[in-house]
Design a protein around this motif. Structure first.
Motif, PDB file in Angstrom:
ATOM      1  N   LEU A   1       1.393  -7.187   7.319  1.00 25.25           N
ATOM      2  CA  LEU A   1       0.196  -6.479   6.864  1.00 25.25           C
ATOM      3  C   LEU A   1      -0.227  -7.007   5.498  1.00 25.25           C
ATOM      4  CD1 LEU A   1       0.625  -2.890   5.487  1.00 25.25           C
ATOM      5  CD2 LEU A   1       2.645  -4.149   6.158  1.00 25.25           C
TER       6      LEU A   1
ATOM      7  N   GLU B   1      -5.902   7.898  -0.227  1.00 25.02           N
ATOM      8  CA  GLU B   1      -4.475   8.223  -0.152  1.00 25.02           C
ATOM      9  C   GLU B   1      -3.925   8.524  -1.546  1.00 25.02           C
ATOM     10  OE1 GLU B   1      -1.965   5.410   1.873  1.00 25.02           O
ATOM     11  OE2 GLU B   1      -0.187   6.621   1.499  1.00 25.02           O
TER      12      GLU B   1
ATOM     13  N   LYS C   1      -5.147   6.804  13.840  1.00 27.62           N
ATOM     14  CA  LYS C   1      -4.100   7.314  12.958  1.00 27.62           C
ATOM     15  C   LYS C   1      -4.551   8.632  12.342  1.00 27.62           C
ATOM     16  CE  LYS C   1      -5.385   4.884   8.668  1.00 27.62           C
ATOM     17  NZ  LYS C   1      -5.163   3.718   7.820  1.00 27.62           N
ATOM     18  N   HIS C   2      -3.667   9.435  11.827  1.00 31.09           N
ATOM     19  CA  HIS C   2      -2.215   9.339  11.784  1.00 31.09           C
ATOM     20  C   HIS C   2      -1.732  10.424  12.712  1.00 31.09           C
ATOM     21  CE1 HIS C   2      -3.836   7.961   7.882  1.00 31.09           C
ATOM     22  NE2 HIS C   2      -2.857   7.095   7.864  1.00 31.09           N
TER      23      HIS C   2
ATOM     24  N   ASP D   1      -5.762  -2.654   6.416  1.00 26.30           N
ATOM     25  CA  ASP D   1      -6.605  -1.462   6.369  1.00 26.30           C
ATOM     26  C   ASP D   1      -8.061  -1.862   6.140  1.00 26.30           C
ATOM     27  OD1 ASP D   1      -4.647   0.971   6.227  1.00 26.30           O
ATOM     28  OD2 ASP D   1      -3.796  -0.553   4.901  1.00 26.30           O
TER      29      ASP D   1
ATOM     30  N   PHE E   1       2.936  10.440   8.369  1.00 23.13           N
ATOM     31  CA  PHE E   1       4.041  10.649   7.432  1.00 23.13           C
ATOM     32  C   PHE E   1       4.709  12.021   7.617  1.00 23.13           C
ATOM     33  CE2 PHE E   1       1.730   7.699   4.341  1.00 23.13           C
ATOM     34  CZ  PHE E   1       2.710   6.727   4.354  1.00 23.13           C
TER      35      PHE E   1
ATOM     36  N   MET F   1       6.760  -0.309  10.248  1.00 20.95           N
ATOM     37  CA  MET F   1       6.039  -0.913   9.130  1.00 20.95           C
ATOM     38  C   MET F   1       6.912  -0.850   7.878  1.00 20.95           C
ATOM     39  SD  MET F   1       2.394   0.218   7.375  1.00 20.95           S
ATOM     40  CE  MET F   1       1.317  -0.030   8.758  1.00 20.95           C
TER      41      MET F   1
ATOM     42  N   TRP G   1      -9.781   2.174  -0.703  1.00 16.05           N
ATOM     43  CA  TRP G   1      -9.517   1.432   0.532  1.00 16.05           C
ATOM     44  C   TRP G   1     -10.610   0.391   0.752  1.00 16.05           C
ATOM     45  CZ3 TRP G   1      -4.950   1.098   2.153  1.00 16.05           C
ATOM     46  CH2 TRP G   1      -4.138   2.178   2.490  1.00 16.05           C
TER      47      TRP G   1
ATOM     48  N   TYR H   1      -1.944  14.868  10.357  1.00 19.02           N
ATOM     49  CA  TYR H   1      -1.757  14.475   8.949  1.00 19.02           C
ATOM     50  C   TYR H   1      -2.805  15.139   8.043  1.00 19.02           C
ATOM     51  CZ  TYR H   1      -1.443  10.980   5.091  1.00 19.02           C
ATOM     52  OH  TYR H   1      -1.310  10.335   3.886  1.00 19.02           O
TER      53      TYR H   1
ATOM     54  N   MET I   1      -0.985   4.915  14.980  1.00 18.17           N
ATOM     55  CA  MET I   1      -0.034   4.985  13.858  1.00 18.17           C
ATOM     56  C   MET I   1       0.515   6.407  13.769  1.00 18.17           C
ATOM     57  SD  MET I   1      -0.614   4.164   9.802  1.00 18.17           S
ATOM     58  CE  MET I   1      -1.076   2.457  10.060  1.00 18.17           C
TER      59      MET I   1
ATOM     60  N   PHE J   1      -6.000  -0.945  10.610  1.00 20.34           N
ATOM     61  CA  PHE J   1      -5.353   0.365  10.686  1.00 20.34           C
ATOM     62  C   PHE J   1      -6.448   1.422  10.541  1.00 20.34           C
ATOM     63  CE2 PHE J   1      -2.089  -2.361   8.451  1.00 20.34           C
ATOM     64  CZ  PHE J   1      -1.403  -2.671   9.613  1.00 20.34           C
TER      65      PHE J   1
ATOM     66  N   THR K   1       0.860  -1.186   0.000  1.00 19.96           N
ATOM     67  CA  THR K   1       0.000   0.000   0.000  1.00 19.96           C
ATOM     68  C   THR K   1       0.899   1.240   0.000  1.00 19.96           C
ATOM     69  OG1 THR K   1      -0.214  -0.574   2.330  1.00 19.96           O
ATOM     70  CG2 THR K   1      -2.150  -0.873   0.971  1.00 19.96           C
TER      71      THR K   1
ATOM     72  N   ARG L   1      -7.567  12.365   1.346  1.00 24.13           N
ATOM     73  CA  ARG L   1      -7.884  11.504   2.487  1.00 24.13           C
ATOM     74  C   ARG L   1      -8.950  12.095   3.405  1.00 24.13           C
ATOM     75  NH1 ARG L   1      -2.875   7.749   4.340  1.00 24.13           N
ATOM     76  NH2 ARG L   1      -4.598   6.323   4.750  1.00 24.13           N
TER      77      ARG L   1
ATOM     78  N   ASP M   1       3.916   4.619   9.972  1.00 23.03           N
ATOM     79  CA  ASP M   1       3.169   4.454   8.729  1.00 23.03           C
ATOM     80  C   ASP M   1       4.074   3.718   7.736  1.00 23.03           C
ATOM     81  OD1 ASP M   1       1.253   4.441   6.829  1.00 23.03           O
ATOM     82  OD2 ASP M   1       0.748   6.558   6.981  1.00 23.03           O
ATOM     83  N   TYR M   2       3.499   3.367   6.610  1.00 26.83           N
ATOM     84  CA  TYR M   2       4.191   2.523   5.630  1.00 26.83           C
ATOM     85  C   TYR M   2       5.507   3.162   5.189  1.00 26.83           C
ATOM     86  CZ  TYR M   2       4.461  -0.833   1.835  1.00 26.83           C
ATOM     87  OH  TYR M   2       4.846  -1.844   1.005  1.00 26.83           O
TER      88      TYR M   2
HETATM   89  C1  BGC Z   1      -1.274   4.749   4.842  1.00 30.47           C
HETATM   90  C2  BGC Z   1      -1.821   4.177   6.123  1.00 30.47           C
HETATM   91  C3  BGC Z   1      -2.047   2.693   5.954  1.00 30.47           C
HETATM   92  C4  BGC Z   1      -0.734   2.050   5.581  1.00 30.47           C
HETATM   93  C5  BGC Z   1      -0.818   0.553   5.459  1.00 30.47           C
HETATM   94  C6  BGC Z   1      -0.091   3.972   4.325  1.00 30.47           C
HETATM   95  O1  BGC Z   1       0.271   4.362   3.048  1.00 30.47           O
HETATM   96  O2  BGC Z   1      -0.924   6.098   5.054  1.00 30.47           O
HETATM   97  O3  BGC Z   1      -2.996   4.826   6.476  1.00 30.47           O
HETATM   98  O4  BGC Z   1      -2.570   2.162   7.129  1.00 30.47           O
HETATM   99  O5  BGC Z   1      -0.323   2.581   4.342  1.00 30.47           O
HETATM  100  O6  BGC Z   1      -1.526   0.147   4.371  1.00 30.47           O
END
Ligand code: BGC
Length: 754
Positions: A91, A501, A217-218, A120, A264, A328, A437, A222, A261, A164, A69, A178, A296-297
């Motif tokens: 994940l 996203e 999150k986040h 997610d 970014f 992550m 999502w 964010y 979480m 998440f 993701t 978002r 976060d990722y």
């Molecule tokens: C998103 C998160 C998401 C994560 C895992 C990220 O790019 O910002 O909200 O939980 O990826 O998929």
């Protein structure tokens, strides 16, 4: 008589006995909880004694499987790493069979510590629910909780332990894609939604196989990227954060969210992922958060791109020092943390604290008792996509629709409507209805077209415009069908994938071609209903002005078609309200109702806060939404409080003066008339969704406590100042009755004490 007399004599005795009984039950519940905590503590401590530094670090490592993701990452031989006990979580693994497969690998490791599977699950699992901003439009906390409960039930049955979600970021700028995932622009409402979603996912008992861990999150802010541009910097003072963004995170933690979480973005110039002030000082120390923080990722590795760490080793050190417990997808922890601890650059106690937090959540889920307890194919089969889930989705979807306009009461459609011209490819697209999502099974989604075909009307369908290019298709044929019909229903909007996203857009206006089509359809004289399908506030001035009726249907998920038809035909009377301001013009963005008082207040006159070329007013204000019935407000009174915590009570009468039963979201706004700092012109501080039959009146009463009156200072003190306040109770942020109140005493509370 005798019995009643005897009961009167016995009442004090019975009350005392029952008080003792309930105290005993309460104490024994509390002490069994303490016992359970102690048992967990002993178990985790003894397990940690057996772990090597590498195995401990392994618990902090989360790797993606199946699909990413975010940017692709190099996961190496992750199956080997799992079997050796160097991975704590994965994940994007889903399904009872798939999760079982990976868990079996983890069971080959020396200490057999189970994996945690995160995903997610944002708006429903296989049964899709409305996108979160749409669901928030319901202003119905019970429905929102129900949606999260259903998502948890289905995900847990599919082997997933952890979602998440909820995303609780307040967003004022609908260019940011978002906003679709949040609860809109208001922190007070966002906090209420955060609580409902955490409760829904986690229930009362995490060891219940119908519940999963949630993730607030986040953290933090964010939702405020500069210029609405995804992954951009955030410029935020502590006071601004505390007063406009903080509450939903705090509320989620207070509701018991097991994980958080990090965001970014940077916060006060430090990337959130390594922001000690946020993660350790505020979240863990001040708020007492005892769950764990996941990055976060890729975001720990991306601290190098922020140019706040020279390499992965420095990022790892900064992360663990800041209080980041799990990484992550990047490999800063897996490659460097053990070395940092061995070389005493990072104290063992920091690593231990992170490991303990993660192991505790695995324990609470019951994974040490049975690592496979969520991976049951039989349960998956009976729970996922069940009739119960679809009933839940329909319930929530109906409540999420917002009626924006209904001139001449075109809606609800009368029984005399025999022919409907349905226009717009979006009405036939299950993929768009399930939106971004999505985990939904699109094969089971009911589109508007499907649902309308089941109604007792003739449907003349035309695609209207090309879904990819917006080019108008065969206008003459569409208009000919519209002329034959009793009513035209036109689905316009953004594609389902346009919000979410990485979906920031500089232009959030609905395509010109789609709007021209609406104008042409309305010009035929056939009553025209516009269905606005979107995942964010959009601009669609020409279409909304041309149409007689407008329903904002967002993206409603698996039951979209049934819900929309129920609203069109009046089987459900729409009750949603906008959780975010809809701009009139791009130049107004960011636009929100709780802007601050300025020296030259906002107004359209000279020397006021305004634009030369566009008005200040939005297309639709926060909290706006109509019903098929009418509500009238009267008799606002500010009544005395209880002499203790309740400073005053605001009471208002609401009557259903129309001819249908309906629900109304009664909203309370507060303005602090004079304060030490600049304050918003008004802030939502209460709301109640009530149902009224025609002719019925209800008195709605709001308690005014410190929570409604105070503000946060830059140094994170909560202050309630004496002085004058105005209370406004009404149907949206622009239409209300008001009354004044003076608070006599003041009080200063430190954040920790709240
Ligand atoms: C998103 C998160 C998401 C994560 C895992 C990220 O790019 O910002 O909200 O939980 O990826 O998929």
């Amino acid at each position: 008589m005798v019995t009643r007399y005897a009961l009167t004599l016995l009442r004090p005795l019975l009350m005392a006995a029952s008080a003792v009984f309930f105290m005993t039950v309460f104490q024994s519940c509390a002490s069994s909880q303490d016992d359970e905590e102690r048992r967990m503590d002993r178990f985790v401590s003894s397990l940690m004694k057996k772990m090597t530094i590498e195995e401990k670090v392994g618990q902090l490592v989360q790797i993606p499987a199946n699909f990413t993701t975010g940017p692709e990452v190099e996961t190496g031989d992750y199956k080997k790493a799992i079997a050796e006990g160097y991975v704590g979580s994965m994940l994007n693994v889903e399904g009872a069979a798939e999760t079982r497969k990976y868990q079996e690998l983890a069971m080959q490791s020396r200490l057999k510590i189970p994996l945690l599977f995160g995903k997610d699950v944002i708006h429903g699992y296989r049964t899709g629910f409305p996108v979160p901003i749409g669901e928030a439009a319901s202003f119905d906390l019970e429905a929102i909780e129900r949606s999260a409960r259903c998502a948890a039930r289905e995900a847990a049955a599919s082997g997933i332990h952890w979602t998440f979600a909820p995303m609780v970021d307040v967003g004022w700028d609908s260019r940011w894609g978002r906003v679709m995932e949040g609860a809109g622009e208001d922190p007070y409402y966002g906090a209420a939604v955060a609580r409902a979603r955490v409760r829904g996912f986690q229930g009362d008992d995490l060891s219940d196989t119908l519940t999963i861990l949630s993730c607030v999150k986040h953290f933090a802010a964010y939702g405020a990227p500069i210029a609405g541009k995804e992954y951009n910097s955030v410029d935020m003072s502590m006071g601004q954060f505390a007063n406009f963004y903080m509450l939903p995170y705090k509320a989620g933690i207070e509701a018991g969210a097991a994980t958080v979480m990090s965001a970014f973005n940077d916060f006060c110039s430090v990337p959130c992922t390594v922001n000690r002030q946020l993660l350790r000082d505020i979240l863990k120390d001040d708020w007492g958060f005892d769950g764990f923080v996941v990055s976060d990722y890729n975001s720990l590795g991306e601290v190098i791109n922020h140019r706040c760490a020279a390499d992965g080793r420095e990022a790892a050190r900064k992360g663990i020092e800041a209080g980041l417990d799990m990484e992550m997808s990047t490999d800063c922890y897996s490659s460097h943390l053990a070395g940092l601890v061995r070389e005493k650059e990072v104290p063992m106690k920091l690593l231990d604290d992170a490991v303990r937090r993660i192991l505790e959540q695995k324990y609470r889920l019951g994974l040490f008792e049975d690592p496979f307890r969520y991976s049951s194919e039989a349960r998956e089969k009976s729970i996922v996509s069940s009739a119960e889930s679809h009933a839940d989705a329909l319930y929530v979807s109906e409540r999420s629709v917002v009626l924006l306009k209904n001139e001449g009461n075109i809606l609800p459609l009368s029984p005399d409507v025999k022919t409907v011209a349905l226009v717009g490819g979006l009405s036939k697209s299950a993929h768009d209805m399930c939106a971004k999502w999505s985990c939904a099974d699109e094969r089971l989604a009911v589109t508007l077209y499907d649902a309308m075909m089941r109604r007792d009307v003739e449907v003349l369908y035309n695609e209207g415009y090309n879904l990819d290019t917006d080019e108008i298709l065969d206008m003459e044929k569409t208009l000919a069908d519209v002329r034959k019909a009793d009513v035209a229903v036109v689905a316009i909007g953004e594609r389902g994938e346009y919000s979410g996203e990485m979906r920031s857009r500089g232009d959030i206006e609905i395509a010109r071609e789609q709007q021209e089509l609406v104008q042409a359809i309305a010009a035929t004289g056939t009553p025209t209903v516009v269905l606005l399908m979107c995942g964010r506030p959009v601009i669609f001035n020409e279409a909304r002005q041309a149409a007689g009726s407008v329903l904002c249907t967002w993206w409603l998920g698996s039951e979209a078609g049934n819900a929309i038809c129920n609203v069109l035909w009046g089987d459900y009377n729409p009750s949603g309200k906008l959780p975010a301001t809809f701009p009139l013009h791009h130049g107004q963005i960011p636009i929100y109702y709780q802007y601050k008082s300025t020296g030259r207040p906002a107004s359209n006159g000279w020397w006021h806060s305004r634009y030369m070329d566009i008005p200040n007013e939005p297309a639709y204000p926060f909290g706006y939404g109509l019903s098929y019935t009418e509500f009238s407000y009267s008799d606002l009174q500010v009544l005395p409080g209880d002499g203790k915590d309740v400073h005053a009570r605001v009471s208002v009468k609401v009557a259903n003066t129309g001819s249908r039963s309906g629900e109304e979201v009664v909203q309370l706004y507060v303005r602090d008339e004079v304060a030490a700092i600049t304050r918003p012109v008004k802030e939502l501080k209460g709301f109640r969704k009530i149902a009224l039959d025609p002719g019925e009146t209800a008195e709605v009463v709001f308690d005014i406590t410190d929570a409604q009156l105070g503000f946060w200072t830059e140094s994170l003190e909560y202050v309630v100042e004496p002085g004058d306040f105005t209370f406004m109770a009404g149907t949206d942020s622009e239409h209300f009755l008001s009354g004044g109140f003076t608070l006599e005493e003041s009080l200063h509370l430190k954040m920790k004490e709240r």
